[in-house]
Design an enzyme around this catalytic site. Sequence first.
Site, PDB file in Angstrom:
ATOM      1  N   PHE A  44       0.854  -1.190   0.000  1.00  0.00           N
ATOM      2  CA  PHE A  44       0.000   0.000   0.000  1.00  0.00           C
ATOM      3  C   PHE A  44       0.896   1.248   0.000  1.00  0.00           C
ATOM      4  O   PHE A  44       1.863   1.310   0.746  1.00  0.00           O
ATOM      5  CB  PHE A  44      -0.869  -0.016   1.263  1.00  0.00           C
ATOM      6  CG  PHE A  44      -2.179   0.702   1.126  1.00  0.00           C
ATOM      7  CD1 PHE A  44      -3.363   0.007   0.965  1.00  0.00           C
ATOM      8  CD2 PHE A  44      -2.225   2.085   1.168  1.00  0.00           C
ATOM      9  CE1 PHE A  44      -4.574   0.669   0.847  1.00  0.00           C
ATOM     10  CE2 PHE A  44      -3.430   2.759   1.050  1.00  0.00           C
ATOM     11  CZ  PHE A  44      -4.612   2.049   0.892  1.00  0.00           C
ATOM     12  N   GLU A 103      -1.265  -5.535   8.122  1.00  0.00           N
ATOM     13  CA  GLU A 103      -0.732  -6.902   8.056  1.00  0.00           C
ATOM     14  C   GLU A 103       0.715  -6.997   8.545  1.00  0.00           C
ATOM     15  O   GLU A 103       1.275  -8.105   8.641  1.00  0.00           O
ATOM     16  CB  GLU A 103      -0.805  -7.434   6.615  1.00  0.00           C
ATOM     17  CG  GLU A 103      -2.194  -7.845   6.146  1.00  0.00           C
ATOM     18  CD  GLU A 103      -3.138  -6.680   5.882  1.00  0.00           C
ATOM     19  OE1 GLU A 103      -2.658  -5.648   5.383  1.00  0.00           O
ATOM     20  OE2 GLU A 103      -4.333  -6.798   6.207  1.00  0.00           O
ATOM     21  N   ALA A 124       3.491   3.163   4.986  1.00  0.00           N
ATOM     22  CA  ALA A 124       3.074   4.565   5.029  1.00  0.00           C
ATOM     23  C   ALA A 124       1.560   4.591   5.176  1.00  0.00           C
ATOM     24  O   ALA A 124       0.844   4.062   4.325  1.00  0.00           O
ATOM     25  CB  ALA A 124       3.494   5.284   3.749  1.00  0.00           C
ATOM     26  N   VAL A 125       1.091   5.158   6.275  1.00  0.00           N
ATOM     27  CA  VAL A 125      -0.350   5.297   6.491  1.00  0.00           C
ATOM     28  C   VAL A 125      -0.667   6.789   6.388  1.00  0.00           C
ATOM     29  O   VAL A 125      -0.125   7.601   7.150  1.00  0.00           O
ATOM     30  CB  VAL A 125      -0.769   4.735   7.862  1.00  0.00           C
ATOM     31  CG1 VAL A 125      -2.299   4.618   7.917  1.00  0.00           C
ATOM     32  CG2 VAL A 125      -0.137   3.371   8.125  1.00  0.00           C
ATOM     33  N   THR A 157      -7.738   7.431   3.881  1.00  0.00           N
ATOM     34  CA  THR A 157      -8.594   6.432   4.518  1.00  0.00           C
ATOM     35  C   THR A 157      -9.359   6.980   5.707  1.00  0.00           C
ATOM     36  O   THR A 157      -8.800   7.718   6.516  1.00  0.00           O
ATOM     37  CB  THR A 157      -7.763   5.223   5.008  1.00  0.00           C
ATOM     38  OG1 THR A 157      -8.638   4.350   5.727  1.00  0.00           O
ATOM     39  CG2 THR A 157      -6.626   5.642   5.898  1.00  0.00           C
ATOM     40  N   HIS A 194     -10.266   4.983   7.991  1.00  0.00           N
ATOM     41  CA  HIS A 194      -9.868   4.162   9.138  1.00  0.00           C
ATOM     42  C   HIS A 194      -8.370   4.274   9.443  1.00  0.00           C
ATOM     43  O   HIS A 194      -7.739   3.373   9.952  1.00  0.00           O
ATOM     44  CB  HIS A 194     -10.350   2.716   9.015  1.00  0.00           C
ATOM     45  CG  HIS A 194      -9.863   1.961   7.819  1.00  0.00           C
ATOM     46  ND1 HIS A 194     -10.173   2.281   6.532  1.00  0.00           N
ATOM     47  CD2 HIS A 194      -9.087   0.868   7.742  1.00  0.00           C
ATOM     48  CE1 HIS A 194      -9.614   1.421   5.708  1.00  0.00           C
ATOM     49  NE2 HIS A 194      -8.935   0.556   6.411  1.00  0.00           N
ATOM     50  N   PHE A 251      10.899   0.756  13.585  1.00  0.00           N
ATOM     51  CA  PHE A 251       9.557   1.150  13.129  1.00  0.00           C
ATOM     52  C   PHE A 251       9.663   2.261  12.091  1.00  0.00           C
ATOM     53  O   PHE A 251       9.827   3.430  12.441  1.00  0.00           O
ATOM     54  CB  PHE A 251       8.778   1.607  14.368  1.00  0.00           C
ATOM     55  CG  PHE A 251       7.302   1.755  14.168  1.00  0.00           C
ATOM     56  CD1 PHE A 251       6.495   0.664  13.903  1.00  0.00           C
ATOM     57  CD2 PHE A 251       6.707   3.004  14.290  1.00  0.00           C
ATOM     58  CE1 PHE A 251       5.123   0.805  13.756  1.00  0.00           C
ATOM     59  CE2 PHE A 251       5.329   3.158  14.148  1.00  0.00           C
ATOM     60  CZ  PHE A 251       4.538   2.048  13.878  1.00  0.00           C
TER      61      PHE A 251
HETATM   62  N1  INI Z   1      -2.569   0.436   4.506  1.00  0.00           N
HETATM   63  C1  INI Z   1      -1.443   1.158   4.525  1.00  0.00           C
HETATM   64  O1  INI Z   1      -0.348   0.584   4.658  1.00  0.00           O
HETATM   65  N2  INI Z   1      -1.489   2.513   4.400  1.00  0.00           N
HETATM   66  C2  INI Z   1      -2.664   3.190   4.269  1.00  0.00           C
HETATM   67  O2  INI Z   1      -2.634   4.439   4.153  1.00  0.00           O
HETATM   68  C3  INI Z   1      -3.860   2.441   4.227  1.00  0.00           C
HETATM   69  N3  INI Z   1      -5.117   3.100   4.016  1.00  0.00           N
HETATM   70  O3  INI Z   1      -5.118   4.275   3.652  1.00  0.00           O
HETATM   71  O4  INI Z   1      -6.178   2.510   4.152  1.00  0.00           O
HETATM   72  C4  INI Z   1      -3.801   1.045   4.364  1.00  0.00           C
HETATM   73  N4  INI Z   1      -4.927   0.296   4.350  1.00  0.00           N
HETATM   74  C5  INI Z   1      -4.911  -1.123   4.146  1.00  0.00           C
HETATM   75  C6  INI Z   1      -4.763  -1.896   5.426  1.00  0.00           C
HETATM   76  O5  INI Z   1      -3.431  -1.792   5.919  1.00  0.00           O
HETATM   77  C7  INI Z   1      -5.045  -3.380   5.200  1.00  0.00           C
HETATM   78  O6  INI Z   1      -4.169  -3.885   4.232  1.00  0.00           O
HETATM   79  C8  INI Z   1      -6.491  -3.627   4.754  1.00  0.00           C
HETATM   80  O7  INI Z   1      -7.395  -3.047   5.679  1.00  0.00           O
HETATM   81  C9  INI Z   1      -6.782  -5.153   4.646  1.00  0.00           C
HETATM   82  O8  INI Z   1      -6.610  -5.798   5.904  1.00  0.00           O
END
Ligand code: INI
Length: 163
Positions: free
Chosen positions: A27, A63, A85-86, A91, A93, A118
């Site tokens: 992601f 994950e 990177a979130v 999102t 969530h 981290f």
């Molecule tokens: N996962 C990320 O690594 N970064 C994000 O910004 C993100 N957003 O924006 O939703 C994200 N979502 C996916 C999440 O980590 C899971 O893979 C998904 O919910 C399935 O379990």
Amino acid sequence: MSDAPNRFEGTLHDVTDARVAIVASRFNHFIVDRLVDGAFDALVRHGVSRENVVLAHVPGAYELPLVVQRMAKSGKFDAVIAVSAVIRGSTPHFDYVAGEAAKGVAHAMLESGVPVAFAVLTTDTIEQAIERAGTKAGNKGFEAGLTALEMISLGRKLSSAGY
Ligand code: INI
């Protein structure tokens, strides 16, 4: 305190035999790939062999903990680096994904006894993430690579002293 007789601190250049796992999410891969490059760069510049670095990809930050824990408990690595990177704008969530990633990775580190660095960016915008992935605010992956080396070194010194 800096002259304390029983003082322990890790260094960066005495762990060239380190075996390191990097666990990275796909992601936001255009950001994460730069962080992974930074982590690799930090390790290799300090003498770690490329063959001793294993890279595993997970779908997203959520994950990370499972695979970080698996690598940490395998007995095959001296440290693990978690990379993702979130980005809040992407999102609704954000808080759940970022929170669970941080909590789970910390849990994996404490449960396994293996240091986990981290390199998980949590930013409000893509621009802020780019700034931390090799542009004006440095590269958090590189910093995490240094942290992994320092923690391996410190762990070895503490072990030698019987702690
Ligand atoms: N996962 C990320 O690594 N970064 C994000 O910004 C993100 N957003 O924006 O939703 C994200 N979502 C996916 C999440 O980590 C899971 O893979 C998904 O919910 C399935 O379990």
